[in-house]
Design an enzyme around this catalytic site. Structure first.
Site, mmCIF file in Angstrom:
data_model
loop_
_atom_site.group_PDB
_atom_site.id
_atom_site.type_symbol
_atom_site.label_atom_id
_atom_site.label_comp_id
_atom_site.label_asym_id
_atom_site.label_seq_id
_atom_site.Cartn_x
_atom_site.Cartn_y
_atom_site.Cartn_z
ATOM 1 N N ASP A 163 25.359 40.897 37.463
ATOM 2 C CA ASP A 163 24.807 41.984 38.282
ATOM 3 C C ASP A 163 23.950 42.968 37.521
ATOM 4 O OD1 ASP A 163 27.178 42.989 36.895
ATOM 5 O OD2 ASP A 163 26.816 44.822 38.046
ATOM 6 N N ASP A 219 32.482 42.735 35.723
ATOM 7 C CA ASP A 219 32.281 43.981 36.478
ATOM 8 C C ASP A 219 31.043 43.897 37.370
ATOM 9 O OD1 ASP A 219 34.124 46.357 35.215
ATOM 10 O OD2 ASP A 219 33.629 44.847 33.719
ATOM 11 N N ASP A 242 29.925 36.791 34.987
ATOM 12 C CA ASP A 242 30.137 38.167 34.558
ATOM 13 C C ASP A 242 31.369 38.716 35.302
ATOM 14 O OD1 ASP A 242 29.563 40.820 33.574
ATOM 15 O OD2 ASP A 242 28.587 41.234 35.497
HETATM 16 MG MG LIG Z 1 28.493 43.259 35.314
#
Ligand SMILES: [Mg+2]
Length: 240
Positions: free
Chosen positions: A193, A17, A15
């Protein structure tokens, strides 16, 4: 469970961000350091090309932040796939008036300058990173827009709500990439996240790989690292 180092035979899915870069007040304010660019290039070489970025951002946006990343990029939560810079394949084409959706979102958000409308080729995101008191307002707006676009689903994310195509996700993008060389036959490893990453984390683990949750919060992942800096340290340790 102890986090093993990354095997050179694994297929790595990352991922962006909150995972490779810290979350910024606005999506366009993220900082990509030279060290991150070098790290991704080194990983790409070491894994034999089996490194992909899987993001909620659209591919053009993500490639713009990482112009020299040579690997695969899946964007818009798996709706778009880019096997090389400059080429984008749409995996999930829906026929709808995206500009009208973007316009409606802008109109509804206009009274609140703290809100940010992120216009995507296959949907729209409304960010309230600087204005958590507007969360209920954002929810109302996005539910109204969702009711007008039944093919889109409401996707909660960190300090944002998004409308994205149904029937796709980061897990389906990963499954698709795992049918292609150089990913096919490799053990998947996924790091992310956010709630949008959970299906991909579960998918990696169901295929004999592992997943790393970055930061706090409930997760299906068997491993956790505190922040993007900790992930960078783990990647660098694997590279040495
Ligand atoms: Mg993310």
């Amino acid at each position: 469970m102890t986090l093993p180092l990354l095997s050179p035979d694994a297929a790595l899915f990352l991922d962006f961000d909150g995972c490779l870069v810290d979350i910024a007040p606005r999506p366009d304010a993220v900082v990509v350091t030279p060290a991150l660019r070098d790290r991704l290039s080194a990983l790409h070489r070491r894994q034999g090309g089996a490194v992909a970025l899987i993001s909620g951002r659209d591919v053009a946006d993500l490639r713009g932040h990482l112009p020299d990343f040579p690997g695969f990029v899946a964007g818009s939560h798996g709706s778009e796939l880019s096997l090389e810079p400059g080429r984008i394949t749409t995996l999930h084409q829906v026929d709808f008036d995206a500009p009208a959706l973007h316009r409606a979102a802008r109109d509804r958000a206009a009274p609140h300058p703290a809100l940010l409308v992120e216009e995507k080729p296959h949907g729209v995101a409304l960010h309230y990173r600087d204005a958590s008191q507007l969360r209920d307002f954002v929810e109302t707006v996005m539910q109204d827009l969702a009711a007008q676009h039944p093919h889109l689903v409401l996707q909660p994310a960190k300090m944002a709500l998004e409308l994205r195509p149904g029937g796709v996700g980061k897990d389906s993008a990963m499954a698709h990439l795992l049918t292609l060389p150089p990913f096919a036959g490799r053990m998947p490893v996924f790091a992310g996240d956010d709630t949008t990453d959970e299906p991909a984390m579960a998918h990696a683990q169901s295929r004999g790989g592992f997943a790393i949750k970055i930061g706090d919060g409930p997760t299906a992942a068997h491993h956790r690292l505190s922040d993007p800096a900790a992930l960078a340290a783990w990647l660098d340790a694997s590279l040495t």
